[in-house]
Design an enzyme around this catalytic site. Structure first.
Site, PDB file in Angstrom:
ATOM      1  N   TYR A 158     -22.011  35.811  -7.207  1.00  0.00           N
ATOM      2  CA  TYR A 158     -20.638  35.451  -6.858  1.00  0.00           C
ATOM      3  C   TYR A 158     -19.645  36.268  -7.681  1.00  0.00           C
ATOM      4  O   TYR A 158     -18.702  36.848  -7.142  1.00  0.00           O
ATOM      5  CB  TYR A 158     -20.430  33.957  -7.097  1.00  0.00           C
ATOM      6  N   THR A 193     -12.572  21.162  -4.324  1.00  0.00           N
ATOM      7  CA  THR A 193     -12.829  21.507  -2.928  1.00  0.00           C
ATOM      8  C   THR A 193     -14.317  21.326  -2.645  1.00  0.00           C
ATOM      9  O   THR A 193     -15.052  20.786  -3.477  1.00  0.00           O
ATOM     10  CB  THR A 193     -12.451  22.982  -2.624  1.00  0.00           C
TER      11      THR A 193
END
Length: 305
Positions: A158, A193
Site C-alpha cells: 500500500y 471508514t
C-alpha cells in the site's frame, strides 16, 4: 476562488463511500448548483450519494467505473467531457490498502494494488490535462496517505503505491504549473471508514491460511488495528474539509496532512529519530516483534508432535 465553486465541474473518484462520498455531500451542501461527477464501482451506493447531492441542489453525473481498468478510467474522462464539456477540479480519491507481509502477497494482488492506486488515477489525469490546459487552468488533488510518506511492515505494498502516487504528483506539479494547473496531495491518517475492514478482506483473499504462515502473530494483531487507531481517527467529513481547502486556496500547498499530530509524526519519523528506533516502533505497532518467537514456538511444537 471558493465562491466560484458553484460554477465548477468537480470529478471525484471513489465517491460511493468514505471520504469521496463525504466530500460530494459537503460540496453539494456548501456550494448550491455545483456540478459533480461521481465515479465508483458500486452503482447502488453511488446512486444514493448522488440523490443526496441532487436534493442539496447539485447537478450530478454518475459513472460506474473500476479505476483498476485503465480503459474505464479513460472512458470516465470521455463521458464527463461529453456531458459537462469540462473538468475544473479532479479529485483522485479511489484507492484501497493491500495489506500483508510482502513475502506472501501474490503478484496478481500487487498488480491490482498499483492498477487502482496509481495507473487508474494516472490514466484519468492524462485524459483530462489537455482540456484543463485549453481552458486556462485547473486543479488536480491526489488523495494519498501518511503511508505515502512512511512505510511500515504489513503495509509495504500500500505504501509503495502511495509513495509512487506522491512522486507522480510532485512531477505533475512542476510540469503543469506553467499551464496554471495546480497539483496537491492530501495525506489522511487513520479515518473512520471501511478502509480497515476492506484491507482485512484483501489479506484473506491473498493469504488464504494466515495461521499457517510465519507472520501469524502480526496478522492476528492486524485485526486489532481499528481499535488501536480509533481514538485518533478522523471522520470522512474532517478529511473532506482539508480537501476543500486544497480546492479553494488561492495558492494551494503541495501537501496537506489530514491527521491528528500528523505533521509532528512525519517530522519525528523522517527527521529526528534514528532508523533503528523508527523500525522498532513500527515492528511493535504491527506485531512484527512477536513473529520470531511465535514461529519458533510452533516449529518446536510441530517437531515434538
Amino acid at each position: 476562488m471558493s465562491h466560484s465553486l458553484t460554477t465548477q465541474v468537480v470529478l471525484i473518484t471513489g465517491a460511493s463511500t468514505g471520504i469521496g462520498a463525504a466530500l460530494a455531500k459537503v460540496l453539494a451542501a456548501r456550494f448550491r448548483g455545483i456540478r459533480l461527477v461521481l465515479a465508483a464501482r458500486q452503482g447502488d451506493k453511488l446512486d444514493m450519494v448522488a440523490e443526496h447531492c441532487r436534493v442539496a441542489g447539485a447537478d450530478v453525473l454518475t459513472v460506474v467505473t473500476d479505476l483498476g481498468q485503465v480503459d474505464q478510467a479513460i472512458a470516465l474522462a470521455e463521458k464527463t467531457l461529453s456531458h459537462f464539456g469540462q473538468v475544473d477540479i479532479l479529485i483522485n480519491n479511489a484507492g484501497y490498502g493491500q495489506m500483508g507481509p510482502l513475502e506472501l502477497v501474490p503478484i496478481r494482488a500487487c498488480q491490482q494494488q498499483f492498477a487502482v492506486n496509481l495507473l487508474g488515477p494516472l490514466a484519468l489525469t492524462q485524459a483530462l490535462i489537455p482540456q484543463m490546459r485549453d481552458r486556462g487552468g485547473g486543479r488536480i488533488i491526489n488523495v494519498s496517505s501518511l503511508g505515502g510518506r512512511l512505510a511500515f511492515p504489513i503495509g509495504g505494498l500500500y505504501s509503495a503505491s502511495k509513495f509512487a502516487l506522491e512522486a507522480l504528483s510532485d512531477s505533475l506539479r512542476m510540469e503543469l504549473q506553467p499551464f496554471n494547473i495546480r497539483v496537491s496531495v492530501v495525506e489522511p491518517g487513520p479515518v473512520s471508514t471501511e478502509f480497515i475492514s476492506v484491507s482485512g478482506e484483501q489479506v484473506k483473499q491473498g493469504i488464504p491460511d494466515p495461521e499457517a504462515t510465519p507472520y501469524r502473530a502480526a496478522l492476528k494483531k492486524l485485526t486489532q488495528l481499528e481499535q488501536q487507531t480509533s481514538a485518533n481517527a478522523w471522520t470522512s467529513e474532517q478529511v473532506a474539509d482539508v480537501i476543500i481547502k486544497a480546492m479553494t486556496a488561492r495558492r494551494p500547498r503541495s501537501r496537506y496532512v489530514a491527521a491528528t499530530g500528523g505533521d509532528f509524526l512525519l517530522f519525528m519519523m523522517r527527521r529526528v529519530l534514528p532508523t533503528w528506533m523508527v523500525d522498532r516502533f513500527w515492528q511493535q505497532f504491527y506485531g512484527i516483534d512477536r513473529v520470531a518467537k511465535d514461529w519458533e514456538t510452533r516449529r518446536k511444537g510441530l517437531g515434538e508432535g
